[in-house]
Design a protein around this motif. Structure first.
Motif, PDB file in Angstrom:
ATOM      1  N   PHE A  37       0.827  -1.198   0.000  1.00 50.58           N
ATOM      2  CA  PHE A  37       0.000   0.000   0.000  1.00 50.58           C
ATOM      3  C   PHE A  37       0.864   1.253   0.000  1.00 50.58           C
ATOM      4  O   PHE A  37       1.893   1.304   0.670  1.00 50.58           O
ATOM      5  N   VAL A  38       0.410   2.251  -0.740  1.00 49.00           N
ATOM      6  CA  VAL A  38       0.977   3.590  -0.671  1.00 49.00           C
ATOM      7  C   VAL A  38      -0.042   4.426   0.088  1.00 49.00           C
ATOM      8  O   VAL A  38      -1.212   4.506  -0.310  1.00 49.00           O
ATOM      9  N   LEU A  39       0.389   5.006   1.189  1.00 49.84           N
ATOM     10  CA  LEU A  39      -0.467   5.847   2.010  1.00 49.84           C
ATOM     11  C   LEU A  39      -0.021   7.281   1.807  1.00 49.84           C
ATOM     12  O   LEU A  39       1.112   7.639   2.141  1.00 49.84           O
ATOM     13  N   GLU A  40      -0.896   8.096   1.244  1.00 47.41           N
ATOM     14  CA  GLU A  40      -0.570   9.498   1.023  1.00 47.41           C
ATOM     15  C   GLU A  40      -1.327  10.348   2.028  1.00 47.41           C
ATOM     16  O   GLU A  40      -2.561  10.304   2.081  1.00 47.41           O
ATOM     17  N   LEU A  41      -0.598  11.074   2.842  1.00 51.67           N
ATOM     18  CA  LEU A  41      -1.184  11.970   3.830  1.00 51.67           C
ATOM     19  C   LEU A  41      -1.241  13.373   3.237  1.00 51.67           C
ATOM     20  O   LEU A  41      -0.273  13.831   2.637  1.00 51.67           O
ATOM     21  N   ALA A  53       3.597   0.728   2.923  1.00 52.18           N
ATOM     22  CA  ALA A  53       3.175  -0.199   3.984  1.00 52.18           C
ATOM     23  C   ALA A  53       2.788  -1.560   3.411  1.00 52.18           C
ATOM     24  O   ALA A  53       2.429  -1.677   2.239  1.00 52.18           O
ATOM     25  N   VAL A  54       2.848  -2.565   4.287  1.00 53.54           N
ATOM     26  CA  VAL A  54       2.372  -3.907   3.950  1.00 53.54           C
ATOM     27  C   VAL A  54       1.407  -4.362   5.040  1.00 53.54           C
ATOM     28  O   VAL A  54       1.599  -4.071   6.216  1.00 53.54           O
ATOM     29  N   GLU A  59       8.361  -1.196  13.876  1.00 54.18           N
ATOM     30  CA  GLU A  59       8.747  -2.344  14.707  1.00 54.18           C
ATOM     31  C   GLU A  59       7.891  -3.569  14.388  1.00 54.18           C
ATOM     32  O   GLU A  59       8.365  -4.700  14.457  1.00 54.18           O
ATOM     33  N   GLN A  60       6.622  -3.352  14.049  1.00 53.11           N
ATOM     34  CA  GLN A  60       5.717  -4.453  13.702  1.00 53.11           C
ATOM     35  C   GLN A  60       5.937  -4.960  12.274  1.00 53.11           C
ATOM     36  O   GLN A  60       5.342  -5.963  11.877  1.00 53.11           O
ATOM     37  N   GLY A  61       6.759  -4.274  11.488  1.00 54.28           N
ATOM     38  CA  GLY A  61       7.011  -4.687  10.111  1.00 54.28           C
ATOM     39  C   GLY A  61       5.942  -4.234   9.130  1.00 54.28           C
ATOM     40  O   GLY A  61       5.924  -4.690   7.986  1.00 54.28           O
ATOM     41  N   VAL A  62       5.072  -3.324   9.547  1.00 56.94           N
ATOM     42  CA  VAL A  62       3.997  -2.838   8.678  1.00 56.94           C
ATOM     43  C   VAL A  62       4.503  -1.733   7.754  1.00 56.94           C
ATOM     44  O   VAL A  62       4.166  -1.714   6.574  1.00 56.94           O
ATOM     45  N   PHE A  63       5.296  -0.813   8.261  1.00 58.20           N
ATOM     46  CA  PHE A  63       5.797   0.295   7.461  1.00 58.20           C
ATOM     47  C   PHE A  63       7.193  -0.022   6.955  1.00 58.20           C
ATOM     48  O   PHE A  63       8.052  -0.513   7.705  1.00 58.20           O
ATOM     49  N   LEU A  64       7.440   0.280   5.667  1.00 60.41           N
ATOM     50  CA  LEU A  64       8.729   0.026   5.033  1.00 60.41           C
ATOM     51  C   LEU A  64       9.516   1.303   4.772  1.00 60.41           C
ATOM     52  O   LEU A  64      10.737   1.289   4.759  1.00 60.41           O
ATOM     53  N   ALA A  86      -2.164  -7.412   5.602  1.00 61.18           N
ATOM     54  CA  ALA A  86      -2.940  -8.505   5.037  1.00 61.18           C
ATOM     55  C   ALA A  86      -4.018  -8.018   4.072  1.00 61.18           C
ATOM     56  O   ALA A  86      -4.296  -8.663   3.067  1.00 61.18           O
ATOM     57  N   ASP A  87      -4.617  -6.871   4.375  1.00 63.44           N
ATOM     58  CA  ASP A  87      -5.694  -6.370   3.520  1.00 63.44           C
ATOM     59  C   ASP A  87      -5.948  -4.894   3.778  1.00 63.44           C
ATOM     60  O   ASP A  87      -5.405  -4.298   4.712  1.00 63.44           O
ATOM     61  N   ARG A  88      -6.789  -4.332   2.953  1.00 63.60           N
ATOM     62  CA  ARG A  88      -7.099  -2.908   3.049  1.00 63.60           C
ATOM     63  C   ARG A  88      -7.790  -2.564   4.370  1.00 63.60           C
ATOM     64  O   ARG A  88      -7.558  -1.489   4.935  1.00 63.60           O
ATOM     65  N   ALA A  89      -8.611  -3.468   4.863  1.00 64.31           N
ATOM     66  CA  ALA A  89      -9.300  -3.213   6.129  1.00 64.31           C
ATOM     67  C   ALA A  89      -8.290  -2.970   7.246  1.00 64.31           C
ATOM     68  O   ALA A  89      -8.479  -2.086   8.088  1.00 64.31           O
ATOM     69  N   ARG A  90      -7.207  -3.724   7.265  1.00 61.06           N
ATOM     70  CA  ARG A  90      -6.173  -3.538   8.283  1.00 61.06           C
ATOM     71  C   ARG A  90      -5.497  -2.176   8.120  1.00 61.06           C
ATOM     72  O   ARG A  90      -5.230  -1.485   9.105  1.00 61.06           O
ATOM     73  N   ILE A  91      -5.231  -1.792   6.889  1.00 59.24           N
ATOM     74  CA  ILE A  91      -4.621  -0.482   6.634  1.00 59.24           C
ATOM     75  C   ILE A  91      -5.558   0.636   7.081  1.00 59.24           C
ATOM     76  O   ILE A  91      -5.130   1.626   7.679  1.00 59.24           O
ATOM     77  N   GLU A  92      -6.838   0.495   6.813  1.00 59.15           N
ATOM     78  CA  GLU A  92      -7.812   1.509   7.232  1.00 59.15           C
ATOM     79  C   GLU A  92      -7.821   1.627   8.762  1.00 59.15           C
ATOM     80  O   GLU A  92      -7.896   2.728   9.311  1.00 59.15           O
ATOM     81  N   GLU A  93      -7.720   0.496   9.434  1.00 59.33           N
ATOM     82  CA  GLU A  93      -7.664   0.489  10.906  1.00 59.33           C
ATOM     83  C   GLU A  93      -6.406   1.204  11.397  1.00 59.33           C
ATOM     84  O   GLU A  93      -6.459   2.002  12.341  1.00 59.33           O
TER      85      GLU A  93
END
Length: 98
Positions: free
Chosen positions: A2-6, A51-52, A31-36, A54-61
């Motif tokens: 995922f590319v997250l644009e703020l 970011a990485v 630390e959780q390995g979500v952001f690269l 499992a799915d978009r719902a997790r990214i939204e959270e």
């Protein structure tokens, strides 16, 4: 992946008031390995996070928990993509089209 644009939705003074809390939040997700990778946009009107999850719902959270979002100083644009080609350092994140 995922590319997250703020995009900042408030003056920089309001963003800066929450910046330290935002940085702690970023550190935890690294630390959780979500952001690269992450950083400010130039000109400074927001930022970008790679970011990485499992799915978009997790990214939204995850984005909903950003102190910037909770303080009302930024909005996110989320783009999901399939990383079929990467630099060697990101080889573990390559995906195949199925």
């Amino acid at each position: 992946m995922f590319v997250l644009e703020l995009s900042y939705t408030a003056p920089l003074e309001a963003v800066d008031a929450v910046l330290e809390e935002h940085m702690v939040w970023l550190d935890g997700l690294y630390e959780q390995g979500v952001f690269l990778a992450s950083g400010r946009k130039e000109p400074r009107d927001g930022g970008v996070i790679l970011a990485v999850a499992a799915d978009r719902a997790r990214i939204e959270e995850i984005t909903a928990g950003d102190p910037f979002v909770r303080a009302g100083v930024c909005a996110y644009r989320v783009t999901e993509f399939i990383a079929t080609k990467t630099a060697p350092a990101l080889e573990g994140y390559r995906e195949t089209l199925g």
